[in-house]
Design a protein around this motif. Structure first.
Motif, short mmCIF file in Angstrom:
data_model
loop_
_atom_site.label_atom_id
_atom_site.label_comp_id
_atom_site.label_asym_id
_atom_site.label_seq_id
_atom_site.Cartn_x
_atom_site.Cartn_y
_atom_site.Cartn_z
N PRO A 10 35.62 37.68 30.47
CA PRO A 10 36.12 37.97 31.82
C PRO A 10 37.58 37.57 32.00
N TYR A 11 38.08 36.72 31.12
CA TYR A 11 39.45 36.18 31.25
C TYR A 11 40.45 36.91 30.35
N VAL A 12 40.10 38.09 29.90
CA VAL A 12 40.95 38.90 29.03
C VAL A 12 42.31 39.11 29.70
N HIS A 13 43.36 39.07 28.88
CA HIS A 13 44.71 39.29 29.40
C HIS A 13 45.63 39.74 28.26
N ILE A 72 47.50 40.18 33.71
CA ILE A 72 46.12 40.58 33.96
C ILE A 72 46.16 41.85 34.80
N THR A 73 45.14 42.67 34.63
CA THR A 73 45.07 43.93 35.36
C THR A 73 43.64 44.18 35.82
N PRO A 104 32.65 33.95 36.86
CA PRO A 104 33.02 35.34 36.58
C PRO A 104 34.39 35.64 37.19
N PHE A 105 35.09 36.59 36.60
CA PHE A 105 36.40 36.96 37.15
C PHE A 105 36.65 38.44 36.97
N GLN A 106 37.17 39.04 38.00
CA GLN A 106 37.66 40.42 37.96
C GLN A 106 38.96 40.43 38.77
N ALA A 111 38.78 30.62 38.07
CA ALA A 111 37.57 31.16 37.43
C ALA A 111 37.42 30.61 36.01
N TRP A 112 38.51 30.61 35.24
CA TRP A 112 38.46 30.13 33.86
C TRP A 112 38.11 28.65 33.80
#
Length: 182
Positions: A167-170, A140-141, A96-98, A90-91
């Motif tokens: 969306p790529y928060v970690h 990631i969660t 988008p990423f979930q 995704a990145w």
């Protein structure tokens, strides 16, 4: 004619051997680099791919390790589990990423640096919180509210949230590696 064929055949054989030896040497360097990202206990079980997705080592668990990307000058190998492979896709493709599951990624050889706030920054600027991280792991969660209680300051001396709001928060977790004498 026979001598010419013999010489030509010998040259081709030597060229083939030299190319194979070079590729084997290159593959071994890439393999060693990629494995430096993984915890020692996982190294025998991970799959290792180069950046063209050639298998350098077939593994038996759900981790895939990659050597330092070829466009970087320093070190930044990584080992990703299944959720992190989806994250990376995704990145890299700006999709988008979930996260569908908790994921853990290892970068125990450290990295060459990244912006703490801009997932696509190419270099340090006065306002992008550039951080060169030593050995670390990343989490990631699916539940991003779990990140609300963590700081975003990479210089706080512990875990922090990277790319908050993206969306790529970690979670970044700096770690120290043990010496052989420990």
């Amino acid at each position: 004619m026979r001598i010419t064929s013999y010489i030509l055949g010998s040259i081709l054989l030597c060229s083939s051997f030299t190319a194979t030896a070079y590729n084997d040497s290159k593959s071994q360097k890439l393999l060693k680099d990629a494995l430096s990202a993984a915890p020692i206990a996982l190294r025998s079980k991970v799959t290792v791919l180069d950046w063209d997705h050639n298998v350098l080592k077939q593994g038996s668990n759900n981790y895939t390790c990659f050597p330092t990307p070829p466009h970087l000058k320093g070190k930044a190998p990584m080992c990703l589990d299944g959720p992190w492979l989806a994250w990376a896709d995704a990145w890299m493709n700006k999709k988008p990423f979930q996260a569908k599951a908790m994921g853990i990624s290892y970068m125990l050889a450290g990295d060459e640096g990244a912006s703490n706030i801009d997932p696509y920054a190419k270099g340090k600027t006065s306002d992008n919180q550039w951080i060169k991280e030593g050995p670390h792991l990343m989490i990631i969660t699916p539940d991003k509210t779990l990140l609300d209680s963590l700081p975003t300051d990479p210089r706080n001396g512990g875990p922090y949230v990277m790319w908050k709001g993206a969306p790529y928060v970690h979670i970044m977790i700096p770690v120290a590696t043990k010496n052989k004498t420990d």
